[in-house]
Design a protein around this motif. Structure first.
Motif, PDB file in Angstrom:
ATOM      1  N   THR A  96       0.827  -1.204   0.000  1.00 49.84           N
ATOM      2  CA  THR A  96       0.000   0.000   0.000  1.00 49.84           C
ATOM      3  C   THR A  96       0.861   1.253   0.000  1.00 49.84           C
ATOM      4  N   LEU A  97       1.841   1.288   0.884  1.00 51.04           N
ATOM      5  CA  LEU A  97       2.664   2.488   1.027  1.00 51.04           C
ATOM      6  C   LEU A  97       3.576   2.725  -0.169  1.00 51.04           C
ATOM      7  N   THR A  98       3.879   1.690  -0.903  1.00 44.91           N
ATOM      8  CA  THR A  98       4.665   1.847  -2.129  1.00 44.91           C
ATOM      9  C   THR A  98       3.783   1.915  -3.369  1.00 44.91           C
ATOM     10  N   SER A  99       2.464   1.845  -3.171  1.00 46.99           N
ATOM     11  CA  SER A  99       1.495   1.878  -4.282  1.00 46.99           C
ATOM     12  C   SER A  99       1.818   0.829  -5.338  1.00 46.99           C
ATOM     13  N   THR A 100       1.988  -0.405  -4.883  1.00 52.88           N
ATOM     14  CA  THR A 100       2.368  -1.510  -5.754  1.00 52.88           C
ATOM     15  C   THR A 100       1.185  -2.442  -5.988  1.00 52.88           C
ATOM     16  N   LYS A 101       0.944  -2.785  -7.252  1.00 51.22           N
ATOM     17  CA  LYS A 101      -0.090  -3.765  -7.556  1.00 51.22           C
ATOM     18  C   LYS A 101       0.331  -5.149  -7.065  1.00 51.22           C
ATOM     19  N   PHE A 102      -0.666  -5.960  -6.700  1.00 52.40           N
ATOM     20  CA  PHE A 102      -0.369  -7.312  -6.237  1.00 52.40           C
ATOM     21  C   PHE A 102      -1.538  -8.240  -6.513  1.00 52.40           C
ATOM     22  N   ALA A 103      -1.237  -9.515  -6.521  1.00 55.69           N
ATOM     23  CA  ALA A 103      -2.245 -10.558  -6.638  1.00 55.69           C
ATOM     24  C   ALA A 103      -2.121 -11.478  -5.441  1.00 55.69           C
ATOM     25  N   VAL A 104      -3.198 -12.183  -5.137  1.00 54.76           N
ATOM     26  CA  VAL A 104      -3.205 -13.161  -4.050  1.00 54.76           C
ATOM     27  C   VAL A 104      -3.575 -14.514  -4.634  1.00 54.76           C
ATOM     28  N   ARG A 105      -2.777 -15.538  -4.311  1.00 56.06           N
ATOM     29  CA  ARG A 105      -3.084 -16.881  -4.772  1.00 56.06           C
ATOM     30  C   ARG A 105      -3.197 -17.832  -3.600  1.00 56.06           C
ATOM     31  N   SER A 106      -4.310 -18.563  -3.593  1.00 53.74           N
ATOM     32  CA  SER A 106      -4.489 -19.612  -2.589  1.00 53.74           C
ATOM     33  C   SER A 106      -4.395 -20.952  -3.296  1.00 53.74           C
ATOM     34  N   GLY A 107      -5.549 -21.549  -3.661  1.00 54.46           N
ATOM     35  CA  GLY A 107      -5.515 -22.841  -4.338  1.00 54.46           C
ATOM     36  C   GLY A 107      -5.099 -22.771  -5.795  1.00 54.46           C
ATOM     37  N   GLY A 108      -5.249 -21.602  -6.425  1.00 50.67           N
ATOM     38  CA  GLY A 108      -4.823 -21.439  -7.808  1.00 50.67           C
ATOM     39  C   GLY A 108      -5.712 -22.105  -8.829  1.00 50.67           C
ATOM     40  N   HIS A 109      -6.985 -22.336  -8.500  1.00 47.54           N
ATOM     41  CA  HIS A 109      -7.858 -23.078  -9.407  1.00 47.54           C
ATOM     42  C   HIS A 109      -8.584 -22.172 -10.404  1.00 47.54           C
ATOM     43  N   MET A 110      -8.738 -20.882 -10.129  1.00 44.55           N
ATOM     44  CA  MET A 110      -9.433 -19.988 -11.050  1.00 44.55           C
ATOM     45  C   MET A 110      -8.593 -19.799 -12.307  1.00 44.55           C
ATOM     46  N   PRO A 111      -9.140 -20.159 -13.492  1.00 42.59           N
ATOM     47  CA  PRO A 111      -8.334 -20.122 -14.711  1.00 42.59           C
ATOM     48  C   PRO A 111      -8.310 -18.782 -15.435  1.00 42.59           C
ATOM     49  N   VAL A 112      -9.093 -17.796 -14.966  1.00 45.66           N
ATOM     50  CA  VAL A 112      -9.129 -16.524 -15.662  1.00 45.66           C
ATOM     51  C   VAL A 112      -7.769 -15.839 -15.529  1.00 45.66           C
ATOM     52  N   GLN A 113      -7.198 -15.465 -16.661  1.00 46.17           N
ATOM     53  CA  GLN A 113      -5.855 -14.888 -16.674  1.00 46.17           C
ATOM     54  C   GLN A 113      -5.823 -13.599 -15.861  1.00 46.17           C
ATOM     55  N   GLY A 114      -4.868 -13.507 -14.934  1.00 44.55           N
ATOM     56  CA  GLY A 114      -4.700 -12.304 -14.136  1.00 44.55           C
ATOM     57  C   GLY A 114      -5.607 -12.195 -12.932  1.00 44.55           C
ATOM     58  N   TYR A 115      -6.436 -13.227 -12.658  1.00 41.12           N
ATOM     59  CA  TYR A 115      -7.325 -13.151 -11.507  1.00 41.12           C
ATOM     60  C   TYR A 115      -6.659 -13.653 -10.228  1.00 41.12           C
ATOM     61  N   LEU A 124       3.307 -11.094  -6.229  1.00 42.95           N
ATOM     62  CA  LEU A 124       2.381 -12.172  -5.903  1.00 42.95           C
ATOM     63  C   LEU A 124       2.483 -12.497  -4.422  1.00 42.95           C
ATOM     64  N   LEU A 125       1.355 -12.441  -3.726  1.00 44.71           N
ATOM     65  CA  LEU A 125       1.272 -12.916  -2.341  1.00 44.71           C
ATOM     66  C   LEU A 125       0.721 -14.329  -2.382  1.00 44.71           C
ATOM     67  N   SER A 126       1.512 -15.281  -1.942  1.00 44.77           N
ATOM     68  CA  SER A 126       1.098 -16.685  -1.932  1.00 44.77           C
ATOM     69  C   SER A 126       0.680 -17.097  -0.536  1.00 44.77           C
TER      70      SER A 126
END
Length: 453
Positions: A96-115, A124-126
């Protein structure tokens, strides 16, 4: 504890940036080009053993091995794997403080690209190491971290003759299924999987770690997380009600007699553990193929069912015959009045607000898998066009179901627009309350965003 990590990340970011990052935010946060390099540096300085860069085995594991569909593979600037909620809080605050985009991955089953993945412009936060798995002393609830998939939960509970209302495919992640509502083998008896969540431990965009329950100060957040997706918080633990593994009085219930009386070519019917069944089914859906699915719904109607079936397979045979390694299927998922009403009696209202009066429904999902990236555009164009044709068909028959199930939806499908308007307004108000600067809308990429509906 959350405030301590918030302050630490704030001071560290200020020390590195030297350009006014400490100023109070006055509006929605937007990403800054190049900020991912600063964020990765901060994370690697503070947590070197949990921050991975391209070229390492851990990086490959987190960006490829853990995904179901190869359409989700990506190349983040770095991967951060928190060990607990406090470390995740630190990461969110740093990003947040660096204004950086990020994604969160848990099981990784959603196939939509970039979701559930991100490219080199973000982090990437795993959730791989958020691995709480514990049964309560009275065996009434099980606490599950987002590191797990449903096969892990079922195997853990099997020795106790218990299970949870969860996914029907073993390698589906716990977090994604629950945040989208969740259809289960037990749904006709207990409703959505999310209707059976007792509590959520979650990290707010401020970095504060909270526990949301139906009867505490965060009851509005609790309601929103039961199908509201990723616009509100990052969940680090789900407390789920357990249910008996099998509570029928007979091995072969009479409801199946119309099927079991048929002459069979092969019969694999057996009385066994859910964990065993899930393991066998998982082998039919291997990792690494390219995947796409899209959803529609309609009130149960014989003519509509036949038309939907014939439309899908007629178009698939005529348009996709040359696609290498193609598997095309359409699944009719029955949703009964009991499904909806039993869920509400168990967990109260939920954001989906499905109308029980028009049940039963079929929530259909068209699932496509193929081998080559060069066929992506052809298959995805087919998927969009065919689901649009199906939606037109069921609308013309006057049996459109309205609700779109998030966990089977495809890119761009209007999921939240299918929720009752009053529920959508409430979701938007809750999002504003807990994330006023839109961290989980503007910086957390992917997923269906409440604000956009």
């Amino acid at each position: 504890m959350g405030r301590v990590f918030l302050l630490a990340a704030w001071l560290l970011a200020c020390a590195v940036l030297h350009h006014g990052a400490c100023a109070a935010a006055t509006g929605p946060v937007s990403a800054i080009a190049g900020s991912q390099k600063i964020a990765c540096k901060l994370l690697s300085l503070t947590h070197p053993d949990h921050t991975f860069f391209e070229g390492s085995d851990n990086y490959k594991y987190e960006t490829q091995t853990q995904y179901w569909s190869s359409t989700a593979y990506n190349t983040p600037a770095c991967v951060f794997v928190p060990q607990n909620a406090q470390q995740l809080s630190f990461a969110v605050t740093t990003l947040t403080l660096t204004s950086t985009k990020f994604a969160v991955r848990s099981g990784g089953h959603m196939p939509v690209q970039g979701y559930n993945s991100i490219g080199s412009s973000g982090v990437l936060l795993s959730n791989s190491n958020l691995s709480t798995l514990a049964l309560s002393h009275d065996h009434a609830t099980v606490s599950v971290g987002p590191a797990y998939r449903w096969r892990d939960v079922y195997s853990y509970l099997q020795p106790y003759n218990l299970t949870a209302v969860g996914g029907r495919v073993g390698h589906v992640g716990v977090a994604g299924l629950l945040l989208g509502g969740g259809i289960s083998f037990h749904s006709s008896q207990y409703g959505f999987a999310a209707d059976n969540v007792v509590a959520y431990e979650a990290v707010l965009s401020s970095g504060l770690i909270v526990v949301a329950k139906a009867d505490n100060a965060y009851s509005d957040l609790y309601w929103a997380l039961k199908g509201g997706g990723n616009s509100f918080a990052i969940v680090t633990r789900f407390d789920l009600r357990t249910v008996p593994f099998y509570d029928s009085l007979t091995n072969s219930p009479t409801v199946f007699e119309n099927f079991t009386s048929l002459k069979t070519v092969a019969d694999q019917y057996a009385f066994g553990a859910l964990a065993t069944y899930i393991s066998a089914v998982d082998a039919l859906q291997p990792n690494g193929l390219r995947q796409d699915f899209r959803v529609a719904s309609f009130m149960v109607n014989r003519e509509g069912l036949s038309t939907v079936h014939d439309t899908f397979f007629g178009d698939a045979n005529s348009q996709l015959a040359d696609i290498a390694g193609l598997t095309a299927s359409i699944t009719f998922q029955p949703v009964t009045k009991g499904f909806i009403e039993n869920g509400r009696s168990r967990g109260g209202s939920n954001p989906q607000g499905v109308d029980a009066n028009n049940a039963p429904y079929f929530w259909i999902v068209q699932n496509l898998s193929w081998q080559n990236a060069g066929d992506d555009d052809t298959v995805r164009a087919f998927a969009k066009a065919t689901i649009a044709k199906i939606e037109g068909t069921i609308t013309s028959h006057g049996v459109a179901g309205g609700y779109l199930y998030m966990n089977d939806a495809g890119d761009g499908q209007p999921v939240f627009q299918s929720y009752p308007s009053a529920n959508l307004r409430r979701l938007k108000d809750i999002r504003t309350k807990y994330d006023p600067f839109r961290i989980y809308t503007n910086l957390l990429v992917g997923g269906w965003k409440v604000l956009d509906a």
